[in-house]
Scaffold this motif. Structure first.
Motif, PDB file in Angstrom:
ATOM      1  N   UNK A   1       0.987  -1.040   0.045  1.00 52.98           N
ATOM      2  CA  UNK A   1       0.003   0.217  -0.010  1.00 52.98           C
ATOM      3  C   UNK A   1       1.036   1.098   0.000  1.00 52.98           C
ATOM      4  N   UNK A   2       0.720   2.106  -0.840  1.00 50.66           N
ATOM      5  CA  UNK A   2       1.398   3.332  -1.077  1.00 50.66           C
ATOM      6  C   UNK A   2       0.634   4.380  -0.227  1.00 50.66           C
ATOM      7  N   UNK A   3       1.082   4.986   0.750  1.00 46.90           N
ATOM      8  CA  UNK A   3       0.840   5.803   1.805  1.00 46.90           C
ATOM      9  C   UNK A   3       0.982   7.212   1.402  1.00 46.90           C
ATOM     10  N   UNK A   4       0.363   8.283   1.860  1.00 43.95           N
ATOM     11  CA  UNK A   4       0.413   9.570   1.411  1.00 43.95           C
ATOM     12  C   UNK A   4       0.868   9.979   2.892  1.00 43.95           C
ATOM     13  N   UNK A   5       1.708  11.433   2.544  1.00 47.16           N
ATOM     14  CA  UNK A   5       2.241  11.873   3.718  1.00 47.16           C
ATOM     15  C   UNK A   5       2.268  13.557   3.219  1.00 47.16           C
ATOM     16  N   UNK A   6       2.093  14.095   4.471  1.00 39.09           N
ATOM     17  CA  UNK A   6       2.160  15.726   4.611  1.00 39.09           C
ATOM     18  C   UNK A   6       3.665  16.047   4.271  1.00 39.09           C
ATOM     19  N   UNK A   7       3.695  16.767   3.289  1.00 44.81           N
ATOM     20  CA  UNK A   7       5.223  16.961   2.809  1.00 44.81           C
ATOM     21  C   UNK A   7       5.312  18.577   2.601  1.00 44.81           C
ATOM     22  N   UNK A   8       6.365  19.003   2.875  1.00 47.38           N
ATOM     23  CA  UNK A   8       6.774  20.335   2.833  1.00 47.38           C
ATOM     24  C   UNK A   8       8.054  20.853   1.972  1.00 47.38           C
ATOM     25  N   UNK A   9       8.083  21.833   1.193  1.00 47.13           N
ATOM     26  CA  UNK A   9       9.113  22.258   0.644  1.00 47.13           C
ATOM     27  C   UNK A   9      10.026  23.047   1.588  1.00 47.13           C
ATOM     28  N   UNK A  10      11.237  22.705   1.793  1.00 45.32           N
ATOM     29  CA  UNK A  10      12.296  23.415   2.703  1.00 45.32           C
ATOM     30  C   UNK A  10      13.358  23.883   1.963  1.00 45.32           C
ATOM     31  N   UNK A  16      22.222  20.385  -2.001  1.00 47.46           N
ATOM     32  CA  UNK A  16      21.452  21.624  -2.709  1.00 47.46           C
ATOM     33  C   UNK A  16      20.476  22.150  -1.313  1.00 47.46           C
ATOM     34  N   UNK A  17      20.222  23.451  -1.513  1.00 47.19           N
ATOM     35  CA  UNK A  17      19.283  23.848  -0.652  1.00 47.19           C
ATOM     36  C   UNK A  17      17.782  23.694  -0.551  1.00 47.19           C
ATOM     37  N   UNK A  18      17.259  23.267  -1.544  1.00 48.09           N
ATOM     38  CA  UNK A  18      15.772  22.948  -1.493  1.00 48.09           C
ATOM     39  C   UNK A  18      15.700  21.419  -1.775  1.00 48.09           C
ATOM     40  N   UNK A  19      14.444  21.133  -0.806  1.00 50.73           N
ATOM     41  CA  UNK A  19      14.361  19.697  -0.614  1.00 50.73           C
ATOM     42  C   UNK A  19      12.687  19.384  -0.065  1.00 50.73           C
ATOM     43  N   UNK A  20      12.278  18.319  -0.192  1.00 51.50           N
ATOM     44  CA  UNK A  20      10.844  18.074   0.383  1.00 51.50           C
ATOM     45  C   UNK A  20      10.980  17.202   1.589  1.00 51.50           C
ATOM     46  N   UNK A  21      10.507  17.498   2.505  1.00 50.96           N
ATOM     47  CA  UNK A  21      10.508  16.516   3.853  1.00 50.96           C
ATOM     48  C   UNK A  21       9.193  16.109   4.244  1.00 50.96           C
ATOM     49  N   UNK A  22       8.976  14.942   4.561  1.00 45.03           N
ATOM     50  CA  UNK A  22       7.687  14.620   4.938  1.00 45.03           C
ATOM     51  C   UNK A  22       7.459  13.969   6.223  1.00 45.03           C
ATOM     52  N   UNK A  23       6.257  14.468   6.724  1.00 39.80           N
ATOM     53  CA  UNK A  23       5.963  14.179   8.163  1.00 39.80           C
ATOM     54  C   UNK A  23       5.704  12.661   8.270  1.00 39.80           C
ATOM     55  N   UNK A  24       5.904  12.171   9.528  1.00 43.73           N
ATOM     56  CA  UNK A  24       5.880  10.873   9.895  1.00 43.73           C
ATOM     57  C   UNK A  24       4.629   9.804   9.575  1.00 43.73           C
ATOM     58  N   UNK A  25       3.533  10.827   9.865  1.00 39.52           N
ATOM     59  CA  UNK A  25       2.287   9.834   9.867  1.00 39.52           C
ATOM     60  C   UNK A  25       1.749   9.773   8.341  1.00 39.52           C
ATOM     61  N   UNK A  26       1.460   8.545   8.088  1.00 39.21           N
ATOM     62  CA  UNK A  26       1.018   8.182   6.857  1.00 39.21           C
ATOM     63  C   UNK A  26      -0.554   8.121   6.853  1.00 39.21           C
ATOM     64  N   UNK A  27      -1.241   8.445   5.623  1.00 41.40           N
ATOM     65  CA  UNK A  27      -2.430   8.038   5.195  1.00 41.40           C
ATOM     66  C   UNK A  27      -2.822   7.298   4.117  1.00 41.40           C
TER      67      UNK A  27
END
Length: 86
Positions: A1-10, A16-27
């Motif tokens: 099952x592929x879960x979805x995560x809250x993801x934030x561009x930081x 490189x300075x830009x990247x996406x971080x994901x919150x630990x709780x999956x949906x």
């Protein structure tokens, strides 16, 4: 099952300075992730956790969204980040 995560561009002082971080709780689906993200106080909690994780390297937080892990890895690769195997 592929879960979805809250993801934030930081933006950080790292290279490189830009990247996406994901919150630990999956949906189970994107709609559930978005609904949780829009609940009062959730963005503030995610922001606090990301600030704690990035400590002195964080410059700015960008857009909040929901995405699957593979999509975040693919987008981070486009920024120049190497793949991470977990």
């Amino acid at each position: 099952m592929n879960l979805w995560y809250i993801t934030v561009l930081v933006i950080t002082t790292l290279s490189p300075p830009e990247g996406y971080m994901q919150y630990t709780q999956g949906f189970k689906d994107e709609a559930s992730c978005q609904a949780f993200l829009n609940e009062p106080g959730v963005k503030e909690q995610v922001e606090a956790d990301i600030k704690w994780q990035t400590q002195n390297v964080l410059i700015e937080l960008g857009d909040y969204t929901c995405m699957q892990r593979g999509e975040a890895i693919e987008k981070n690769a486009r920024f120049g980040h190497g793949a991470i195997d977990i």
